[in-house]
Structures are given as C-alpha cells and as structure tokens.
Design a protein around this motif. Sequence first.
Motif, PDB file in Angstrom:
ATOM      1  N   ALA A   8       0.828  -1.205   0.000  1.00 58.93           N
ATOM      2  CA  ALA A   8       0.000   0.000   0.000  1.00 58.93           C
ATOM      3  C   ALA A   8       0.861   1.254   0.000  1.00 58.93           C
ATOM      4  O   ALA A   8       0.604   2.204  -0.750  1.00 58.93           O
ATOM      5  N   HIS A   9       1.886   1.268   0.816  1.00 60.19           N
ATOM      6  CA  HIS A   9       2.745   2.448   0.897  1.00 60.19           C
ATOM      7  C   HIS A   9       3.528   2.655  -0.401  1.00 60.19           C
ATOM      8  O   HIS A   9       3.732   3.814  -0.818  1.00 60.19           O
ATOM      9  N   ARG A  10       3.949   1.576  -1.040  1.00 61.68           N
ATOM     10  CA  ARG A  10       4.634   1.732  -2.329  1.00 61.68           C
ATOM     11  C   ARG A  10       3.726   2.383  -3.361  1.00 61.68           C
ATOM     12  O   ARG A  10       4.178   3.114  -4.242  1.00 61.68           O
ATOM     13  N   ALA A  11       2.421   2.121  -3.235  1.00 60.35           N
ATOM     14  CA  ALA A  11       1.451   2.699  -4.166  1.00 60.35           C
ATOM     15  C   ALA A  11       1.029   4.109  -3.759  1.00 60.35           C
ATOM     16  O   ALA A  11       0.217   4.735  -4.445  1.00 60.35           O
ATOM     17  N   GLY A  12       1.537   4.596  -2.633  1.00 55.91           N
ATOM     18  CA  GLY A  12       1.162   5.921  -2.173  1.00 55.91           C
ATOM     19  C   GLY A  12      -0.127   5.960  -1.381  1.00 55.91           C
ATOM     20  O   GLY A  12      -0.686   7.040  -1.155  1.00 55.91           O
ATOM     21  N   ALA A  13      -0.606   4.796  -0.945  1.00 53.69           N
ATOM     22  CA  ALA A  13      -1.859   4.699  -0.197  1.00 53.69           C
ATOM     23  C   ALA A  13      -1.576   4.420   1.271  1.00 53.69           C
ATOM     24  O   ALA A  13      -0.436   4.127   1.671  1.00 53.69           O
ATOM     25  N   LEU A  14      -2.621   4.482   2.079  1.00 53.79           N
ATOM     26  CA  LEU A  14      -2.547   4.130   3.492  1.00 53.79           C
ATOM     27  C   LEU A  14      -3.111   2.728   3.695  1.00 53.79           C
ATOM     28  O   LEU A  14      -3.837   2.200   2.843  1.00 53.79           O
ATOM     29  N   ALA A  15      -2.780   2.138   4.850  1.00 59.12           N
ATOM     30  CA  ALA A  15      -3.244   0.785   5.166  1.00 59.12           C
ATOM     31  C   ALA A  15      -3.769   0.745   6.591  1.00 59.12           C
ATOM     32  O   ALA A  15      -3.064   1.112   7.534  1.00 59.12           O
ATOM     33  N   GLY A  16      -5.022   0.307   6.752  1.00 61.66           N
ATOM     34  CA  GLY A  16      -5.632   0.168   8.065  1.00 61.66           C
ATOM     35  C   GLY A  16      -6.313  -1.185   8.183  1.00 61.66           C
ATOM     36  O   GLY A  16      -6.757  -1.755   7.180  1.00 61.66           O
ATOM     37  N   PHE A  17      -6.437  -1.685   9.421  1.00 63.74           N
ATOM     38  CA  PHE A  17      -6.895  -3.054   9.617  1.00 63.74           C
ATOM     39  C   PHE A  17      -7.891  -3.154  10.764  1.00 63.74           C
ATOM     40  O   PHE A  17      -7.753  -2.492  11.802  1.00 63.74           O
ATOM     41  N   ASP A  18      -8.892  -4.016  10.551  1.00 63.96           N
ATOM     42  CA  ASP A  18      -9.815  -4.451  11.591  1.00 63.96           C
ATOM     43  C   ASP A  18      -9.197  -5.698  12.219  1.00 63.96           C
ATOM     44  O   ASP A  18      -9.094  -6.743  11.573  1.00 63.96           O
ATOM     45  N   LEU A  19      -8.798  -5.592  13.481  1.00 66.92           N
ATOM     46  CA  LEU A  19      -8.082  -6.677  14.156  1.00 66.92           C
ATOM     47  C   LEU A  19      -8.969  -7.455  15.118  1.00 66.92           C
ATOM     48  O   LEU A  19      -8.464  -8.086  16.052  1.00 66.92           O
ATOM     49  N   ALA A  20     -10.284  -7.436  14.891  1.00 66.38           N
ATOM     50  CA  ALA A  20     -11.204  -8.105  15.813  1.00 66.38           C
ATOM     51  C   ALA A  20     -10.831  -9.562  16.037  1.00 66.38           C
ATOM     52  O   ALA A  20     -10.897 -10.075  17.160  1.00 66.38           O
ATOM     53  N   HIS A  21     -10.434 -10.259  14.964  1.00 60.00           N
ATOM     54  CA  HIS A  21     -10.111 -11.682  15.065  1.00 60.00           C
ATOM     55  C   HIS A  21      -8.611 -11.936  15.136  1.00 60.00           C
ATOM     56  O   HIS A  21      -8.180 -13.090  15.070  1.00 60.00           O
ATOM     57  N   ALA A  22      -7.837 -10.862  15.262  1.00 63.58           N
ATOM     58  CA  ALA A  22      -6.381 -11.002  15.278  1.00 63.58           C
ATOM     59  C   ALA A  22      -5.776 -10.746  16.648  1.00 63.58           C
ATOM     60  O   ALA A  22      -4.914 -11.504  17.108  1.00 63.58           O
ATOM     61  N   ILE A  23      -6.212  -9.684  17.331  1.00 66.01           N
ATOM     62  CA  ILE A  23      -5.577  -9.335  18.595  1.00 66.01           C
ATOM     63  C   ILE A  23      -5.825 -10.423  19.644  1.00 66.01           C
ATOM     64  O   ILE A  23      -6.934 -10.926  19.799  1.00 66.01           O
ATOM     65  N   GLY A  24      -4.775 -10.816  20.326  1.00 62.75           N
ATOM     66  CA  GLY A  24      -4.858 -11.899  21.296  1.00 62.75           C
ATOM     67  C   GLY A  24      -4.852 -13.268  20.672  1.00 62.75           C
ATOM     68  O   GLY A  24      -4.869 -14.279  21.389  1.00 62.75           O
TER      69      GLY A  24
END
Length: 433
Positions: free
Chosen positions: A214-230
């Motif tokens: 995403a950063h190489r393309a000049g965009a931002l990256a955000g994530f929903d971590l509901a099933h990831a954290i812990g």
Amino acid sequence: MPSTARLPEELTEEYARTLDQADELAPFRERFAIPQRNGTPVVYLCGHSLGLMPKDAPAAIAQELDAWARLGVEGHFHAPRPWFSYHREVSAALAELLGALPHEVVAMNSLTVNLHLLLASFYQPRGQRRKILLEHFPFPSDLYVAQTHVRWHGLDPQDVLELLAPRPGEATLRTEDTCRRIEELGEELALVFMSGVHYYTGQRFDVEAITAAAHRAGALAGFDLAHAIGNVELRLHDWEVDFAAWCSYKYLNSGPGGVGGIFVHERHGLDPGRFRLGGWWGTPESVRFQLLEEFSPAPGAEGWQLSNAPILPLAVHRVALRLFQEAGPERLYRKRERLTAYAQRWIDYVRSRLPAAPLRVITPPPPERGAQLSLLVERDGGKLYSALQEANIVVDWREPNVIRLAPVPLYNSFADLYRFGQALLQAAHVLWG
C-alpha cells in the motif's frame, strides 16, 4: 460409530490427557468460568465470537462500584485506580499484544465506532486517488463503514470500492494477488482496509506485506483486528501500519460489548495536523478542564478519544489482559499452534474414516491461520451443527455453510478437542456413514 473402530494413539483420550498434564499453561483454565449444561462443562470452542469470563471480572467491577458508592465524583481522581486516567491501566498490555508503542494505542468506544473515527481521519480522497480496497466477503460492519464514508465524500461506492476475490476454485486470498492488485490500482488507491484475520475463513493476512505494498502505491493501510488481537502475533509499529481497531470481547475475553481500542502509528498520532473528529477527552490532560474554545488534540492515539472512558468495561478489560501478561504471548501462541493442529488432526481423521462426509477445512495452514478453523460443510451443515450442540460442543454457524471453531490457549485443553473429535466422528457417521 462401529464398535470395531480403533483410534490412532495420538487421538485417544489417554494421549490427550497426557498432553494436558504436560501443558505449562493448563492452570489458566481454572481462572475462567466454563459454561455447564446439566452439570457438565461444555467444550467451548467459540472464543472467536465471545471469549469466556475471567473469574476475576466480578471483583474488578465490584471494586469500581464500591469506589463510586464511597467517593462519587471524587472517584475520577481519588479512586484506587483513578477514573480520569483509567484507560492507561491497559495500554502496556495492549501495546505488547499489538507490537506497538504505548502512546500508539488507547482503549475506547466500540469497534465500529472506532472504525468510523479512523476513516474520518485516514480516508481523504483527492483527485483520482479515491479507491478503497477490501478483502472478499468482508465483515458487514467493515463494508458498511467503507460504503458510508465513500458516500459522505459525495462518491458512489460502486465506483470506489474494490473487493478482492480468490482465484477460481480457492476459498482464500493469495498475498501475491493482493499485492499485485494494489500495484495495479496505483494512483487510484487511497486506502487498503482489510481485516487481520478473516472472520469467515479464518485466514490470517500478511499485514506486513500488504502494508508495504500500500505504501509503495502511495496509499494508506488500516486493519480491523477483531479476530487477530490476542490470537496472532502482531508488530504494527515495525510494520508501519497506519491505523487499526479491534474489539475486546473475542480472544481478549473482556465481556460482551466490551470496550474497543485503536492503534495510530506515531507518525500520524504525533502530527497535530492530522485531521480527527474532536471531543473534549481527546485534548491534552493539562488543559482538558480549561474547556478550550478550539480543539487541540492530545499527542498519540489518545487524541482520537471523544468522551471519558467506560470504567466498568475497562475494569473487566484490565483483569482479562493481566492474564495475557502472566501467561506470556509467546507461550500462548505456541500452544495455539498445537491445539489447532490437534483439532485439524481430528477433522482429517473423520474425513479419512468417512470419505463421503462433505467436510473441508478452508482455513489455510500455518502461518496463514491463528486459532480458528473454518469447516465448510457442503450439505447437511445445519444438522451437523445441531448434533455438535447436542453433544455440548459450542461452536458457531456462519451462512452459507461454515462451522467455525477456535481452540483458545488460555482455557481450552487437548481433552476438549478429544471430546470435539468424538462428537464430530459420531455425527458424521450418523449423517454420512
């Protein structure tokens, strides 16, 4: 099941109990309330949906209720854990689980509210750079958040939202395909907005690679971590993730509707020029009660706060996260791998015994998974789910045809998975034997 059936040694009850006896984390199970049916503990494999209650939770709530009763408004500054800064009671534990700096995280609000707040800051379409890229079959709230923010900017979601799709005949995404699509969108792409672990398939996405693309393309990256954290290892700061949000009622065991949280990388959080929706609790503590005429954000993720913290949910959150600190994330992740592999071994065994059983695990193997396994049932899925429930196996059903289960290392045992395997084998024999 025919009486002549003989289990492989590693699937016997004796072997499972031997594994439990050798498990250094086994004592943590006693610190959770395990639901019972007819006096027998259930096999609870639904921590991906709602984690179990830590036994310390009632006392933690009672302590804050007592402070309220004794101190009233003075509890904000004179409670044993002052409410004014209570959210910081959980910052260190959250930062450890997220691979973040403490000032990059804050516990606040609930997940979808936080996603709206974050997209208000991080989805800023300009010119042709207006597209949002999401994974296939996103969780409905994620999709609705993206759709409504696109409309808020006067754009049409049909033109702006891009949904990734697996290759024909495959159930999950390939990282190289995701990164290639990001590159193809190039200057049209404003935001990559994905989950860390997919709620339906259980696929763990390569957050580091996707963020870099995403950063190489000049965009931002955000994530929903509901099933990831812990559940899975995260290094949000080092991976240079722009923002993330999560809930606390799944793997974090912090209660139904428990307080959510956000991560904002310090390059954004320490930038006072980064737009955010304002509220008085997002101002610096030193001037908060001066009631400034112009919003000035506190540095870090705390600058996204709107209102004072919900103390009772945070009290549960505090004692739930303390268990992660005591157990140690690395030990938990190692046990997660062993438990989930054992559940997979049982499913594979049932399929080998009953080739007609229309069962298939669509969750990828490690490292592209956490605790969750998603079992696709091509027919009679509702009957299989009901049979497992009748056998006191708590899993869940997701339309159109998936049973989800997640052995959680803080409270699940190998004996739990023996009971699950036996119930699955018996039900499969009845349905397809």
